[in-house]
Design an enzyme around this catalytic site. Structure first.
Site, PDB file in Angstrom:
ATOM      1  N   GLY A  14       0.810  -1.206   0.000  1.00 27.24           N
ATOM      2  CA  GLY A  14       0.000   0.000   0.000  1.00 27.24           C
ATOM      3  C   GLY A  14       0.846   1.260   0.000  1.00 27.24           C
ATOM      4  O   GLY A  14       0.623   2.177   0.791  1.00 27.24           O
ATOM      5  N   ILE A  19       1.309   7.234   4.317  1.00 28.07           N
ATOM      6  CA  ILE A  19       2.320   6.645   5.192  1.00 28.07           C
ATOM      7  C   ILE A  19       3.167   5.624   4.442  1.00 28.07           C
ATOM      8  O   ILE A  19       4.385   5.576   4.599  1.00 28.07           O
ATOM      9  CB  ILE A  19       1.647   6.007   6.424  1.00 28.07           C
ATOM     10  CG1 ILE A  19       1.029   7.088   7.313  1.00 28.07           C
ATOM     11  CG2 ILE A  19       2.660   5.182   7.224  1.00 28.07           C
ATOM     12  CD1 ILE A  19       0.212   6.551   8.474  1.00 28.07           C
ATOM     13  N   GLY A  20       2.545   4.791   3.620  1.00 27.83           N
ATOM     14  CA  GLY A  20       3.294   3.770   2.896  1.00 27.83           C
ATOM     15  C   GLY A  20       4.345   4.364   1.981  1.00 27.83           C
ATOM     16  O   GLY A  20       5.489   3.894   1.932  1.00 27.83           O
ATOM     17  N   TYR A 154     -13.323  -0.790  11.765  1.00 29.82           N
ATOM     18  CA  TYR A 154     -11.940  -0.350  11.564  1.00 29.82           C
ATOM     19  C   TYR A 154     -11.135  -0.528  12.851  1.00 29.82           C
ATOM     20  O   TYR A 154     -10.018  -1.039  12.833  1.00 29.82           O
ATOM     21  CB  TYR A 154     -11.923   1.116  11.120  1.00 29.82           C
ATOM     22  CG  TYR A 154     -10.539   1.706  10.984  1.00 29.82           C
ATOM     23  CD1 TYR A 154      -9.645   1.220  10.035  1.00 29.82           C
ATOM     24  CD2 TYR A 154     -10.124   2.760  11.794  1.00 29.82           C
ATOM     25  CE1 TYR A 154      -8.374   1.772   9.894  1.00 29.82           C
ATOM     26  CE2 TYR A 154      -8.861   3.310  11.658  1.00 29.82           C
ATOM     27  CZ  TYR A 154      -7.993   2.824  10.711  1.00 29.82           C
ATOM     28  OH  TYR A 154      -6.733   3.363  10.588  1.00 29.82           O
TER      29      TYR A 154
END
Length: 264
Positions: A14, A19-20, A154
């Protein structure tokens, strides 16, 4: 500081944005050969170009695959059978009233956020143990430690990541392999800005005003009282991924701006 990552190989799932992408860029800047994954070739190509610009001469491989299903995981494994570092970053979030979260919503959330990392770890983790060195890092969330009522599914998925990470770490005893998770809070990205706009109490507010309102209303315990930058998360991940991070194992590392009023 030299994180001693030169010559190491890393996979970041991802990794086309947020962030990835920041993690991949940081690892590449530290000398690791980085493989990134995503579902869109165009987005992957753009990410490779951004990483290459930030880290000239870096070694970057982009693989189109979706680890939220077994076929996508198999595609990645076939393309890169081994890695020193596995960053399980693939994930998504959505706000939805609990009674409206369908079975399909639950299963999709768990497939993307939990099983993607499980599928890859099941392959790469034993190989790390065999060579007596490796790093597995799950990018969880602050909501892994407290479940938000507007996105229960989530929160459950992020808590599950913490459980998987700790359970795997128990299998590393006496080895050079570590398994950790990181817990970011709201991190600046296109998606989170749109989510915060939904919390605005009145129309016409600027993004800065909306951000300030969010922290005053929904995260009043945050000590930094602002969104975290993706590069700040990436710096912690890079340290945990490096040989210098060897003493952290089985940890849920907080990178959430002091939101939790706890000494541990």
């Amino acid at each position: 500081m030299d994180l001693q990552l030169n010559g190491k190989t890393a996979i970041v799932t991802g990794a086309t944005a947020g962030i990835g992408l920041a993690i991949a860029r940081t690892l590449a800047s530290e000398g690791a050969a980085v493989t990134i994954t995503g579902r869109s070739r165009d987005k992957l190509d753009a990410a490779v170009a951004e990483i290459a610009a930030a880290a000239p001469g870096s070694r970057i491989t982009a693989i189109v695959s979706d680890q939220s299903n077994a076929q996508g995981a198999a595609q990645l494994i076939a393309a890169q059978p081994d890695t020193d570092i596995l960053i399980n970053n693939l994930g998504y979030y959505e706000a939805k009233p609990f009674v409206e979260i369908s079975d399909e919503d639950w299963l999709r959330m768990l497939d993307v956020n939990v099983m993607s990392g499980v599928r890859l770890s099941r392959h790469y983790f034993p190989r790390m143990l065999e060579k007596n060195w490796g790093r597995v890092i799950f990018v969880s969330s602050e909501v892994g430690a407290f479940t938000p009522p507007d996105m229960v599914h989530y929160g459950v998925s992020k808590s599950a990541q913490l459980a998987v990470s700790r359970g795997m770490a128990e299998l590393t005893k006496g080895s050079g392999v570590t398994v950790n998770s990181v817990l970011p809070a709201a991190t600046r990205s296109e998606g989170i800005v749109e989510y915060l706009r939904q919390t605005a109490p009145r129309p016409g507010m600027s993004d800065a005003e909306i951000e300030s309102h969010f922290f005053q209303t929904y995260r009043p315990s945050s000590l930094i009282a602002r969104m975290i930058e993706a590069d700040e998360i990436a710096a912690m991940v890079a340290l945990l991924a490096s040989p210098l991070g060897a003493a952290s194992n089985g940890a849920a590392v907080r990178v959430e701006g002091g939101t939790f009023r706890s000494i541990l």
